[in-house]
Design an enzyme around this catalytic site. Structure first.
Site, mmCIF file in Angstrom:
data_model
loop_
_atom_site.group_PDB
_atom_site.id
_atom_site.type_symbol
_atom_site.label_atom_id
_atom_site.label_comp_id
_atom_site.label_asym_id
_atom_site.label_seq_id
_atom_site.Cartn_x
_atom_site.Cartn_y
_atom_site.Cartn_z
ATOM 1 N NE ARG A 101 -3.745 0.507 1.945
ATOM 2 C CZ ARG A 101 -4.923 0.514 2.641
ATOM 3 N NH1 ARG A 101 -5.308 1.237 3.731
ATOM 4 N NH2 ARG A 101 -6.079 0.028 1.946
ATOM 5 C CG HIS A 128 -8.599 0.026 -2.639
ATOM 6 N ND1 HIS A 128 -7.682 -1.064 -2.380
ATOM 7 C CD2 HIS A 128 -9.135 0.229 -1.703
ATOM 8 C CE1 HIS A 128 -7.800 -1.179 -1.072
ATOM 9 N NE2 HIS A 128 -8.579 -0.637 -0.654
ATOM 10 C CD GLN A 131 -13.281 -2.419 -0.428
ATOM 11 O OE1 GLN A 131 -12.098 -2.021 0.565
ATOM 12 N NE2 GLN A 131 -14.180 -2.937 -0.030
ATOM 13 C CG ASP A 216 -13.819 5.895 -0.654
ATOM 14 O OD1 ASP A 216 -13.608 5.842 0.410
ATOM 15 O OD2 ASP A 216 -12.731 5.989 -1.369
ATOM 16 C CB CYS A 256 -13.792 0.855 0.387
ATOM 17 S SG CYS A 256 -13.299 2.324 0.547
ATOM 18 N NE ARG A 284 -9.871 -5.485 0.857
ATOM 19 C CZ ARG A 284 -9.367 -4.602 0.934
ATOM 20 N NH1 ARG A 284 -9.890 -3.535 1.447
ATOM 21 N NH2 ARG A 284 -7.913 -4.573 1.087
HETATM 22 N N1 NVA Z 1 -10.024 6.290 -1.103
HETATM 23 C C1 NVA Z 1 -9.531 5.926 0.453
HETATM 24 C C2 NVA Z 1 -9.874 4.531 0.446
HETATM 25 C C3 NVA Z 1 -9.505 3.943 1.940
HETATM 26 C C4 NVA Z 1 -9.558 2.506 1.807
HETATM 27 C C5 NVA Z 1 -8.245 6.416 0.404
HETATM 28 O O1 NVA Z 1 -7.404 6.268 -0.495
HETATM 29 O O2 NVA Z 1 -7.913 6.904 1.589
HETATM 30 N N1 CP Z 2 -11.345 -0.493 2.536
HETATM 31 C C1 CP Z 2 -9.762 -0.526 3.056
HETATM 32 O O1 CP Z 2 -9.043 -0.576 2.384
HETATM 33 O O2 CP Z 2 -9.722 -0.412 4.366
HETATM 34 P P1 CP Z 2 -8.346 -0.153 5.168
HETATM 35 O O3 CP Z 2 -7.897 1.198 4.719
HETATM 36 O O4 CP Z 2 -8.843 -0.112 6.608
HETATM 37 O O5 CP Z 2 -7.315 -1.126 4.645
#
Ligand code: NVA
Ligand code: CP
Length: 299
Positions: A101, A128, A131, A216, A256, A284
């Site tokens: 990540r 992502h 997800q 989101d 998500c 997930r």
């Molecule tokens: N769009 C959000 C998703 C978190 C799982 C982010 O990138 O923070």
């Molecule tokens: N939806 C998701 O990716 O959650 P986290 O940021 O908690 O991993």
């Protein structure tokens, strides 16, 4: 032979996605007891915070008899500037797969280019895909195939929206996106979706007759610096009961997570009867367990 990666849903393609979903549903129904990843290690590199991604990959490896190592920049040489190419080569000499990540999708691609083991995108600024595997599994479990369905994306044209665009193109559903001015998705990703996607000026137009409504956060990780401006810009894009009433009766709601009740979604929607966010979060685990078996060539 170069390893199989999951940087984008395109790495799986339609058939690959369908296989992962089928396998995930199977694993959820009848968990395997044969510990198929005994002795295998997944390295997990997190440059950003996570609850679901970290726990689902770690728990999945445990259930399969393997092990996952959590690596953060603060505690490794990654944070002290060791080149990504070097980290990638070293992790591949010791581990069987890597999940990352990170802030930049370009860095993820560079990492994958130097890795001789599968690399999984656990979220970047651009995409992502993991997800989406969970979201599609959840839709299939509740409503059957998502092909031909109408999906409304309400809010930021962010990494999740981009992965929805890719999924719409690959799986053949209609994606209607309502984003405030200045927050539309990347034009290239939108254009690649062709007829599968369209932008709507108003949230109601996007939700009208939809089978699934998705939103989101209004400020993704890395975008928090303009939070106050964003709150004002997104004010007409909250998924609430009034907006949901435009969708098909019985339409599903997904997010998500993590969610901000009172911002992108009202409490009565996310905690209401149309919301499937807890199944979505649980999936997930199952979707990624299925993904790991595929990438590691385990029957
Ligand atoms: N769009 C959000 C998703 C978190 C799982 C982010 O990138 O923070
Ligand atoms: N939806 C998701 O990716 O959650 P986290 O940021 O908690 O991993």
């Amino acid at each position: 032979m170069s390893p199989r990666h999951l940087l984008s849903l395109d790495d799986l393609g339609r058939e690959g996605i369908e296989r992962v979903i089928e396998r995930a549903i199977e694993l959820k129904r009848s968990p395997r007891s044969d510990l198929p990843l005994t002795g295998q290690t997944l390295a997990m590199v997190f440059e950003k915070a996570s609850t679901r991604t970290r726990v689902s990959f770690e728990a999945g490896m445990t259930r399969f008899g393997g092990h996952a190592i959590f690596l953060s920049p603060q505690d490794t040489q990654i944070g002290r500037g060791e080149p990504v190419e070097d980290t990638a080569r070293v992790l591949a000499r010791m581990c069987d797969a890597v999940m990352i990540r990170n802030h930049s999708h370009v860095t993820l691609e560079k990492f994958a280019a130097y890795s001789s083991v599968p690399v999984i995108n656990g979220l970047t600024d651009r995409l992502h895909p993991c997800q989406l595997l969970a979201d599609i599994q959840t839709y299939v479990e509740h409503r059957g195939s998502i092909s031909g369905a109408t999906v409304a994306w309400i809010g930021d044209g962010n990494n999740m929206c981009h992965s929805y665009l890719n999924a719409a193109r690959l799986l053949g559903f209609e994606l209607r996106i309502a984003a405030p001015e200045g927050y539309a998705p990347d034009p290239e990703i939108l254009a690649a979706a062709g007829d599968a996607a369209r932008l709507c000026d108003q949230a109601q137009t996007a939700v009208d007759g939809a089978d699934l409504v998705v939103t989101d956060v209004w400020a993704s990780m890395g975008d928090e610096q303009n939070r106050e401006t964003r709150l004002a810009d997104f004010a007409n894009f909250q998924v609430n009961k009034a907006l949901m009433s435009w969708a098909k009766p019985g339409a599903l709601f997904m997010h998500c997570l993590p969610a901000h009740r009172g911002e992108e979604v009202s409490a009565e929607v996310i905690d209401g009867s149309q919301s499937v966010v807890w199944d979505e979060a649980e999936n997930r685990l199952h979707a990624q367990m299925a993904l790991l078996l595929g990438l590691l060539n385990v029957e």
